[in-house]
Enzyme design. Structure first.
Site, PDB file in Angstrom:
ATOM      1  N   ASP A   1       4.113   0.356  12.156  1.00  8.55           N
ATOM      2  CA  ASP A   1       2.790  -0.470  11.894  1.00  8.55           C
ATOM      3  C   ASP A   1       3.226  -1.947  12.115  1.00  8.55           C
ATOM      4  O   ASP A   1       1.975  -2.742  12.009  1.00  8.55           O
ATOM      5  CB  ASP A   1       2.886  -0.269  10.258  1.00  8.55           C
TER       6      ASP A   1
ATOM      7  N   VAL B   1       7.043   6.749  17.145  1.00  8.88           N
ATOM      8  CA  VAL B   1       6.933   7.412  15.768  1.00  8.88           C
ATOM      9  C   VAL B   1       5.511   8.132  16.035  1.00  8.88           C
ATOM     10  O   VAL B   1       5.622   9.369  15.441  1.00  8.88           O
ATOM     11  CB  VAL B   1       6.641   6.199  14.722  1.00  8.88           C
TER      12      VAL B   1
ATOM     13  N   LYS C   1       0.844  -1.217   0.286  1.00 11.31           N
ATOM     14  CA  LYS C   1       0.075  -0.156   0.058  1.00 11.31           C
ATOM     15  C   LYS C   1       0.793   0.979   0.150  1.00 11.31           C
ATOM     16  O   LYS C   1       0.671   2.151  -0.775  1.00 11.31           O
ATOM     17  CB  LYS C   1      -0.852  -0.112   1.240  1.00 11.31           C
ATOM     18  N   ASN C   2       1.964   1.084   0.749  1.00 13.22           N
ATOM     19  CA  ASN C   2       2.607   2.375   0.818  1.00 13.22           C
ATOM     20  C   ASN C   2       3.829   2.752  -0.172  1.00 13.22           C
ATOM     21  O   ASN C   2       4.394   3.423  -0.097  1.00 13.22           O
ATOM     22  CB  ASN C   2       3.128   2.485   2.263  1.00 13.22           C
TER      23      ASN C   2
ATOM     24  N   ARG D   1      -4.344   9.966   3.070  1.00 15.81           N
ATOM     25  CA  ARG D   1      -3.238  10.908   3.137  1.00 15.81           C
ATOM     26  C   ARG D   1      -2.418  11.031   1.707  1.00 15.81           C
ATOM     27  O   ARG D   1      -1.622  12.094   1.672  1.00 15.81           O
ATOM     28  CB  ARG D   1      -2.378  10.530   4.201  1.00 15.81           C
TER      29      ARG D   1
ATOM     30  N   CYS E   1      -5.528   7.196   8.926  1.00 15.61           N
ATOM     31  CA  CYS E   1      -5.684   6.650  10.343  1.00 15.61           C
ATOM     32  C   CYS E   1      -5.517   7.962  11.515  1.00 15.61           C
ATOM     33  O   CYS E   1      -4.618   8.634  11.062  1.00 15.61           O
ATOM     34  CB  CYS E   1      -4.687   5.613  10.457  1.00 15.61           C
TER      35      CYS E   1
HETATM   36  N1  EPU Z   1       5.647  14.318  10.831  1.00 13.61           N
HETATM   37  C1  EPU Z   1       5.485  15.836  11.286  1.00 13.61           C
HETATM   38  N2  EPU Z   1       5.449  16.574  10.015  1.00 13.61           N
HETATM   39  C2  EPU Z   1       5.162  16.340   8.721  1.00 13.61           C
HETATM   40  C3  EPU Z   1       5.179  14.762   8.522  1.00 13.61           C
HETATM   41  C4  EPU Z   1       5.378  13.925   9.627  1.00 13.61           C
HETATM   42  O1  EPU Z   1       5.864  15.986  12.348  1.00 13.61           O
HETATM   43  O2  EPU Z   1       4.992  17.007   8.012  1.00 13.61           O
HETATM   44  C5  EPU Z   1       5.939  13.422  11.842  1.00 13.61           C
HETATM   45  C6  EPU Z   1       4.682  12.701  12.172  1.00 13.61           C
HETATM   46  O3  EPU Z   1       3.651  13.448  12.791  1.00 13.61           O
HETATM   47  C7  EPU Z   1       5.121  11.257  12.803  1.00 13.61           C
HETATM   48  C8  EPU Z   1       6.539  11.036  12.219  1.00 13.61           C
HETATM   49  O4  EPU Z   1       6.750  12.358  11.592  1.00 13.61           O
HETATM   50  O5  EPU Z   1       5.454  11.653  14.138  1.00 13.61           O
HETATM   51  C9  EPU Z   1       6.469  10.367  10.925  1.00 13.61           C
HETATM   52  O6  EPU Z   1       5.542  10.384  10.065  1.00 13.61           O
HETATM   53  P1  EPU Z   1       5.800  10.084   8.392  1.00 13.61           P
HETATM   54  O7  EPU Z   1       5.705  11.292   7.799  1.00 13.61           O
HETATM   55  O8  EPU Z   1       7.021   9.172   8.220  1.00 13.61           O
HETATM   56  O9  EPU Z   1       4.459   9.234   8.157  1.00 13.61           O
HETATM   57  P2  EPU Z   1       3.658   9.097   6.916  1.00 13.61           P
HETATM   58  O10 EPU Z   1       4.351   9.309   5.604  1.00 13.61           O
HETATM   59  O11 EPU Z   1       2.588  10.173   7.178  1.00 13.61           O
HETATM   60  C10 EPU Z   1       3.834   6.678   6.413  1.00 13.61           C
HETATM   61  C11 EPU Z   1       2.933   5.620   6.184  1.00 13.61           C
HETATM   62  C12 EPU Z   1       2.335   5.337   7.580  1.00 13.61           C
HETATM   63  C13 EPU Z   1       3.503   4.506   8.333  1.00 13.61           C
HETATM   64  C14 EPU Z   1       4.502   5.704   8.472  1.00 13.61           C
HETATM   65  C15 EPU Z   1       5.970   5.342   9.114  1.00 13.61           C
HETATM   66  C16 EPU Z   1       1.964   6.027   4.041  1.00 13.61           C
HETATM   67  C17 EPU Z   1       0.587   6.381   3.447  1.00 13.61           C
HETATM   68  N3  EPU Z   1       1.554   5.809   5.287  1.00 13.61           N
HETATM   69  O12 EPU Z   1       3.024   7.490   6.916  1.00 13.61           O
HETATM   70  O13 EPU Z   1       1.716   4.061   7.420  1.00 13.61           O
HETATM   71  O14 EPU Z   1       3.286   4.300   9.780  1.00 13.61           O
HETATM   72  O15 EPU Z   1       4.818   6.209   7.073  1.00 13.61           O
HETATM   73  O16 EPU Z   1       6.238   4.519   8.572  1.00 13.61           O
HETATM   74  O17 EPU Z   1       2.888   5.580   3.609  1.00 13.61           O
HETATM   75  C18 EPU Z   1      -0.194   2.575   7.703  1.00 13.61           C
HETATM   76  O18 EPU Z   1       0.012   1.869   6.677  1.00 13.61           O
HETATM   77  O19 EPU Z   1      -1.083   2.026   8.316  1.00 13.61           O
HETATM   78  C19 EPU Z   1       0.264   3.743   7.990  1.00 13.61           C
HETATM   79  C20 EPU Z   1      -0.141   4.619   8.842  1.00 13.61           C
END
Ligand code: EPU
Length: 455
Positions: free
Chosen positions: A327, A349, A40-41, A113, A137
């Site tokens: 995850d 995280v 998915k990611n 997202r 989520c």
């Molecule tokens: N963060 C910030 N500011 C930002 C972006 C992120 O403070 O602008 C913080 C977040 O709040 C968090 C940390 O940085 O504390 C990590 O967030 P990240 O940006 O890495 O997460 P994401 O890209 O929103 C993706 C996956 C998630 C997975 C995380 C960590 C997708 C669509 N989602 O999220 O997957 O948990 O990386 O590996 O790729 C899931 O599949 O259920 C899921 C939530």
């Protein structure tokens, strides 16, 4: 109906789930094989990358999940035609990219997202981007400041309006020097998808280096991008003038593989996860072994099972890659309720990723969540202000209960808990699981689970 249930029903509809509630008769080990397809990611981001090209792209192994459906809708709103053979191969043609109507974009608000990643590609293609309210989520605040700061560094102007976020780039996008405050997966992808066509070079420091990001880089390279991954989380991108389409087979879903592995452990079962690859799961496999799970790496997948004897408690710290993924903790926590002794799971995280434990407690688990985390002499991951620790005392028999899925991974852990528990459980908001797990009810049938979708 609350917002979460609404989200769930929309997702259920997207994947054709006939009901948003499942009734499970648990206490039976899961046995059999499941196939895990594209992550998915990665897949959702690869679909966005197709927007950058001047030719069609072909993506194989796309799973039938709600997030893919949402991204398909978003691409369609911007004039990208998306065709599928119904078996997981998608052809994405960006020839007629055009501005979207607000109503079409707004209809997708709150569902995923991924739309945030359309910013750079849309700025390159049509000079502006309109992004709806984001979904995904509810596992924390999930700010987008890293994304917006990076886009501004490339020359974008960001306006927030009642419609959502509107970005323009009157002087075009140029290479940038960016250091992320935290190696965010999404912000790294944002920088990659924007820098490849920006004029000049981009240096990104403190980048995320998850395997899904490496696979996205491979896709962008196939398209004509020049991206160098340097040591210590530095990524260097030399902008090019045009990108062509790609053909790519998506990497497997590591999170789904770890979820089924945890289901085998918690239920005392034996599951062959076809498509899983050891190289991208080594951190998970180490923990699996320490807890007392067994696995056998084969050419075409990994077999996971629970050998005779008690499970052992462990201490886990979630972290960015190559650490233990956030995850992976929710499904594994269910197995830890069956381990003999006290386990500690430090979530570093996200600030709100233990919501799912309330249901486990209602089923008989002994889990205490400590805000701010717990210090121990063995911790290695840098502490974060938002962290929490779950203290799990096992073993505790689980008994069936009525539970409500709070988010995608937490939801899968609820399924595992219901399958592990003695007696009957009723799990609602099932659609949220359909956001990221394809055909999971069919897979449960293949594994011998006893359940029925509620009418
Ligand atoms: N963060 C910030 N500011 C930002 C972006 C992120 O403070 O602008 C913080 C977040 O709040 C968090 C940390 O940085 O504390 C990590 O967030 P990240 O940006 O890495 O997460 P994401 O890209 O929103 C993706 C996956 C998630 C997975 C995380 C960590 C997708 C669509 N989602 O999220 O997957 O948990 O990386 O590996 O790729 C899931 O599949 O259920 C899921 C939530």
């Amino acid at each position: 109906m609350n917002a979460l249930t609404q989200d769930s029903r929309r997702a259920a509809e997207r994947v054709g789930l006939s009901s948003d509630t499942i009734v499970i008769d648990g206490g039976k080990p899961l046995h059999g094989a499941v196939e895990v397809r594209g992550a998915k990611n990665l897949v959702t981001k690869a679909m966005v990358a197709a927007l950058l090209a001047d030719r069609p792209s072909v993506l194989h192994d796309v799973p039938a999940i709600a997030d893919v459906n949402v991204v398909t809708g978003m691409l369609g709103a911007y004039g990208v035609s998306v065709a599928t053979d119904g078996k997981g191969t998608y052809r994405l043609d960006p020839k007629n990219v055009e501005r979207a109507h607000f109503a079409e974009i707004d209809a997708l608000a709150g569902e995923s997202r991924i739309p945030i990643l359309f910013c750079g590609p849309l700025l390159h293609r049509i000079g502006e981007a309109l992004i709806p309210d984001l979904g995904g989520c509810r596992i924390g605040d999930r700010p987008i400041n890293f994304h917006m700061d990076s886009l501004r560094a490339f020359g974008a102007i960001v306006d927030k309006s009642y419609e959502g976020i509107r970005l323009t780039a009157p002087d075009g996008l140029h290479g940038a020097d960016i250091e992320l405050p935290y190696p965010s997966v999404g912000a790294t992808e944002q920088v990659l998808l924007t820098s490849v066509l920006a004029e000049g070079t981009t240096e990104l420091r403190n980048a995320a280096i998850e395997p899904e990001i490496m696979d996205l880089i491979a896709i962008l390279q196939k398209m004509g991008a020049i991206i160098t991954v340097e040591p210590n989380r530095v990524v260097f991108v030399e902008g090019v003038e045009r990108l062509s389409g790609y053909e790519h087979r998506a990497m497997f879903d590591r999170n789904e593989a770890a979820s089924w592995a945890s289901a085998a452990l918690a239920t005392g079962g034996d599951i062959f996860v076809s498509g899983a690859r050891q190289q991208d799961l080594t951190t998970f496999l180490n923990v699996y072994r320490k807890v007392g799970g067994a696995f056998d790496v084969r050419e075409d997948g990994i077999r996971f099972w629970k050998p005779a004897g008690a499970l052992r408690p462990v201490e886990i710290e979630t972290d960015v890659h190559p650490g233990f993924m956030t995850d992976w903790q929710q499904p594994l926590v269910v197995a830890l309720t069956q381990a003999e002794g006290r386990s500690l799971v430090h979530e570093t995280v996200y600030e709100n990723r233990f919501g799912f434990t309330e249901a486990l407690v209602a089923m008989g688990a002994d889990i205490r969540v400590v805000p701010g985390g717990v210090e121990t002499s063995t911790r290695r991951v840098p502490r974060r202000p938002l962290e929490q620790t779950a203290v799990i005392q096992g073993p505790t028999p689980l008994t069936g209960a009525d539970i409500v899925v709070p988010d995608l991974r937490g939801g899968f852990s609820h399924l595992i808990a219901a399958l592990t528990a003695r007696g009957r459980s009723r799990v609602s908001n099932l659609g949220l699981i359909g956001r990221g797990y394809e055909r999971f009810t069919e897979k449960l049938t293949d594994l011998g689970a006893e359940f029925a979708l509620e009418d």
